[in-house]
Design a protein around this motif. Structure first.
Motif, PDB file in Angstrom:
ATOM      1  N   PHE A   1      14.978   7.461  35.333  1.00  0.00           N
ATOM      2  CA  PHE A   1      15.818   8.568  34.868  1.00  0.00           C
ATOM      3  C   PHE A   1      15.627   8.700  33.362  1.00  0.00           C
ATOM      4  N   CYS A   2      15.186   9.866  32.925  1.00  0.00           N
ATOM      5  CA  CYS A   2      14.735  10.023  31.552  1.00  0.00           C
ATOM      6  C   CYS A   2      15.195  11.358  30.968  1.00  0.00           C
ATOM      7  N   SER A   3      15.187  11.431  29.652  1.00  0.00           N
ATOM      8  CA  SER A   3      15.557  12.650  28.933  1.00  0.00           C
ATOM      9  C   SER A   3      14.561  12.872  27.811  1.00  0.00           C
ATOM     10  N   LEU A   4      14.279  14.128  27.527  1.00  0.00           N
ATOM     11  CA  LEU A   4      13.335  14.453  26.466  1.00  0.00           C
ATOM     12  C   LEU A   4      13.962  14.408  25.073  1.00  0.00           C
ATOM     13  N   ARG A   5      15.279  14.150  25.003  1.00  0.00           N
ATOM     14  CA  ARG A   5      15.927  14.062  23.687  1.00  0.00           C
ATOM     15  C   ARG A   5      16.520  12.672  23.444  1.00  0.00           C
ATOM     16  N   SER A   6      16.080  11.700  24.194  1.00  0.00           N
ATOM     17  CA  SER A   6      16.614  10.347  24.091  1.00  0.00           C
ATOM     18  C   SER A   6      15.637   9.445  23.341  1.00  0.00           C
ATOM     19  N   PRO A   7      16.007   8.971  22.139  1.00  0.00           N
ATOM     20  CA  PRO A   7      15.115   8.033  21.427  1.00  0.00           C
ATOM     21  C   PRO A   7      14.829   6.774  22.231  1.00  0.00           C
ATOM     22  N   TYR A   8      15.845   6.277  22.939  1.00  0.00           N
ATOM     23  CA  TYR A   8      15.633   5.061  23.723  1.00  0.00           C
ATOM     24  C   TYR A   8      14.684   5.317  24.895  1.00  0.00           C
ATOM     25  N   THR A   9      14.688   6.541  25.445  1.00  0.00           N
ATOM     26  CA  THR A   9      13.717   6.866  26.484  1.00  0.00           C
ATOM     27  C   THR A   9      12.301   6.765  25.933  1.00  0.00           C
ATOM     28  N   TRP A  10      12.118   7.195  24.688  1.00  0.00           N
ATOM     29  CA  TRP A  10      10.783   7.113  24.077  1.00  0.00           C
ATOM     30  C   TRP A  10      10.304   5.673  24.021  1.00  0.00           C
ATOM     31  N   ILE A  11      11.118   4.759  23.490  1.00  0.00           N
ATOM     32  CA  ILE A  11      10.610   3.392  23.329  1.00  0.00           C
ATOM     33  C   ILE A  11      10.588   2.632  24.656  1.00  0.00           C
ATOM     34  N   ALA A  12      11.220   3.194  25.697  1.00  0.00           N
ATOM     35  CA  ALA A  12      11.136   2.578  27.023  1.00  0.00           C
ATOM     36  C   ALA A  12       9.890   3.027  27.786  1.00  0.00           C
ATOM     37  N   THR A  13       9.443   4.243  27.557  1.00  0.00           N
ATOM     38  CA  THR A  13       8.409   4.852  28.406  1.00  0.00           C
ATOM     39  C   THR A  13       7.109   4.068  28.465  1.00  0.00           C
ATOM     40  N   PRO A  14       6.525   3.609  27.354  1.00  0.00           N
ATOM     41  CA  PRO A  14       5.273   2.851  27.487  1.00  0.00           C
ATOM     42  C   PRO A  14       5.407   1.605  28.347  1.00  0.00           C
ATOM     43  N   ARG A  15       6.546   0.913  28.259  1.00  0.00           N
ATOM     44  CA  ARG A  15       6.727  -0.296  29.069  1.00  0.00           C
ATOM     45  C   ARG A  15       6.956   0.046  30.539  1.00  0.00           C
ATOM     46  N   ILE A  16       7.658   1.132  30.802  1.00  0.00           N
ATOM     47  CA  ILE A  16       7.853   1.548  32.196  1.00  0.00           C
ATOM     48  C   ILE A  16       6.505   1.879  32.831  1.00  0.00           C
ATOM     49  N   ARG A  17       5.693   2.611  32.103  1.00  0.00           N
ATOM     50  CA  ARG A  17       4.358   2.933  32.620  1.00  0.00           C
ATOM     51  C   ARG A  17       3.535   1.661  32.830  1.00  0.00           C
ATOM     52  N   GLN A  18       3.648   0.727  31.890  1.00  0.00           N
ATOM     53  CA  GLN A  18       2.908  -0.525  31.999  1.00  0.00           C
ATOM     54  C   GLN A  18       3.317  -1.303  33.243  1.00  0.00           C
ATOM     55  N   LEU A  19       4.623  -1.377  33.506  1.00  0.00           N
ATOM     56  CA  LEU A  19       5.095  -2.083  34.691  1.00  0.00           C
ATOM     57  C   LEU A  19       4.571  -1.427  35.967  1.00  0.00           C
ATOM     58  N   ALA A  20       4.700  -0.102  36.041  1.00  0.00           N
ATOM     59  CA  ALA A  20       4.263   0.603  37.243  1.00  0.00           C
ATOM     60  C   ALA A  20       2.772   0.392  37.490  1.00  0.00           C
ATOM     61  N   GLU A  21       1.987   0.489  36.443  1.00  0.00           N
ATOM     62  CA  GLU A  21       0.541   0.337  36.598  1.00  0.00           C
ATOM     63  C   GLU A  21       0.161  -1.095  36.940  1.00  0.00           C
ATOM     64  N   HIS A  22       0.800  -2.065  36.285  1.00  0.00           N
ATOM     65  CA  HIS A  22       0.433  -3.466  36.512  1.00  0.00           C
ATOM     66  C   HIS A  22       0.763  -3.918  37.934  1.00  0.00           C
ATOM     67  N   TYR A  23       1.929  -3.518  38.438  1.00  0.00           N
ATOM     68  CA  TYR A  23       2.366  -3.993  39.754  1.00  0.00           C
ATOM     69  C   TYR A  23       2.088  -3.003  40.875  1.00  0.00           C
ATOM     70  N   GLY A  24       1.443  -1.899  40.552  1.00  0.00           N
ATOM     71  CA  GLY A  24       1.099  -0.934  41.593  1.00  0.00           C
ATOM     72  C   GLY A  24       2.283  -0.205  42.179  1.00  0.00           C
ATOM     73  N   ALA A  25       3.323   0.014  41.375  1.00  0.00           N
ATOM     74  CA  ALA A  25       4.505   0.732  41.849  1.00  0.00           C
ATOM     75  C   ALA A  25       4.302   2.235  41.701  1.00  0.00           C
ATOM     76  N   GLU A  26       4.958   2.977  42.571  1.00  0.00           N
ATOM     77  CA  GLU A  26       4.946   4.438  42.450  1.00  0.00           C
ATOM     78  C   GLU A  26       6.024   4.849  41.447  1.00  0.00           C
ATOM     79  N   LEU A  27       5.606   5.476  40.367  1.00  0.00           N
ATOM     80  CA  LEU A  27       6.538   5.865  39.311  1.00  0.00           C
ATOM     81  C   LEU A  27       7.029   7.288  39.573  1.00  0.00           C
ATOM     82  N   ARG A  28       8.342   7.417  39.789  1.00  0.00           N
ATOM     83  CA  ARG A  28       8.950   8.731  39.995  1.00  0.00           C
ATOM     84  C   ARG A  28       9.820   9.068  38.791  1.00  0.00           C
ATOM     85  N   LEU A  29       9.476  10.129  38.112  1.00  0.00           N
ATOM     86  CA  LEU A  29      10.226  10.560  36.934  1.00  0.00           C
ATOM     87  C   LEU A  29      11.403  11.412  37.376  1.00  0.00           C
ATOM     88  N   ARG A  30      12.601  11.013  36.987  1.00  0.00           N
ATOM     89  CA  ARG A  30      13.823  11.716  37.382  1.00  0.00           C
ATOM     90  C   ARG A  30      14.469  12.262  36.104  1.00  0.00           C
TER      91      ARG A  30
END
Length: 375
Positions: free
Chosen positions: A186-215
């Motif tokens: 669950f993300c927002s385009l005006r959230s600073p914390y969403t910005w610094i979370a996004t690279p790690r979320i993508r990293q987790l999804a890619e590393h463990y083969g999870a399906e990433l659904r952006l809400r």
């Protein structure tokens, strides 16, 4: 003009040089008068995070040559915490898991003089907070920043490790399943914390083969919820120091409030349909929070979209499609049903949702556990 003003103001407010000068100036009266350094601690009696934080006060006092002045404070106002019921439920659940992980014994009986007016005068709104000479630190999550500052100021023995260090991602090898877990973000385009979370979320999804659904959801302000100035200022400065810790750029901001966010969400929905949602999300957030790109201009938005791999010939049609609004509202409703109210929030499959960029290590635990159960 609006974007230029925003860039200048936020560069100033997040400047490490000006931050250092602010700290030095705040220390001048104490040094001139030869006074003992004072760390103020604000405790909220019914707050689970305060119960955890208070358990570390004796060790903090023993480690550092400071005086800890404790104060009791009331809960935050509705303006600063517009969904107190969900905040309370989440805090209790989160604190239990934190206590188990860090082996902390919550302190529920705590005596101190009233400090509500002092907290307000110094410019904060939450319990479980520390204040030291011009800077705020919330709970056990930011205690390591306070400890580093005290150590850098020569108020501790050299070589001390923080009482509570932010857990690093494990990125374990050999953990997989034939059935990919779903990582809901669950993300927002005006959230600073969403910005610094996004690279790690993508990293987790890619590393463990999870399906990433952006809400994606609309920002709080665009949903009619207030964000007072003291909260905005704390979030800005807190995101800066967390971005520095994570090695991410932050601080040259072109605030995307209003039309820039709406246009961005229209393109994000289009990008998701093209299989490029994570790329666009990160490009947009990096652009508005680190590079000062004006997402409200055609040129700025095109630059954000182009580097995410979107076809420039399809942007006009995507921008004219209003269907993202219903999707954003459905995502918001689901987020609320999970007991959460803000972003960034996440969950793995149907496991309990987590809130905050500080809990991505918990998200990884949930992801590893789900993969292990499936085998």
């Amino acid at each position: 003009m609006k974007a230029a003003i925003s860039r200048t103001l936020t560069r100033t407010l997040t400047s490490p040089t000006l931050r250092d000068w602010r700290w030095r100036l705040a220390a001048v009266p104490r040094r001139l008068q030869g006074q003992e350094p004072v760390v103020h601690y604000f405790h909220q009696a019914d707050d689970p995070y305060s119960h955890l934080t208070a358990s570390l006060l004796p060790q903090l006092q023993q480690r550092y040559r400071v005086r800890i002045a404790s104060h009791l404070v009331p809960p935050p106002s509705m303006e600063n915490a517009p969904d107190l019921a969900r905040l309370g439920e989440w805090s209790a659940r989160d604190a239990r898991r934190l206590a188990g992980h860090f082996k902390l014994a919550p302190v529920r009986e705590f005596s101190a003089p009233d400090g509500g007016e002092l907290r307000q005068r110094l410019g904060h709104y939450l319990g479980a907070t520390f204040y030291f000479e011009g800077e705020w630190y919330w709970g056990i999550d930011r205690l390591h920043h306070l400890e580093r500052r005290l150590a850098d100021a020569g108020l501790a023995e050299a070589g001390l490790q923080p009482l509570v260090a932010p857990p690093d991602l494990l990125l374990e090898d050999g953990v997989s399943s034939t059935q990919a877990p779903v990582l809901h973000f669950f993300c927002s385009l005006r959230s600073p914390y969403t910005w610094i979370a996004t690279p790690r979320i993508r990293q987790l999804a890619e590393h463990y083969g999870a399906e990433l659904r952006l809400r994606f959801v609309l920002p709080m302000v665009m949903r009619g919820l207030p964000v007072p100035i003291e909260k905005r200022l704390y979030i800005l400065r807190d995101t800066k120091r967390e971005a520095e810790r994570l090695g991410l750029p932050f601080g040259t901001i072109a605030d995307p409030l209003g039309a820039p966010t709406e246009r961005g969400l229209a393109l994000l929905q289009h990008a998701i349909g093209q299989g490029k949602g994570p790329e666009f999300l990160e490009s947009f957030l990096r652009g508005v929070f680190a590079e000062g790109i004006d997402a409200g201009s055609d040129r700025g938005l095109a630059r954000i979209a182009q580097r995410a791999g979107l076809d420039p010939d399809e942007l006009a049609v995507a921008l004219a499609d209003p269907s993202w609004r219903a999707v954003a509202e459905a995502n918001r409703s689901e987020m609320l049903s999970e007991g959460l109210w803000g972003v960034p929030s996440f969950r793995i499959d149907d496991l309990p949702a987590l809130w905050g960029q500080d809990r991505i290590w918990m998200l990884e635990q949930d992801l590893i556990g789900q993969l292990t159960r499936r085998g």
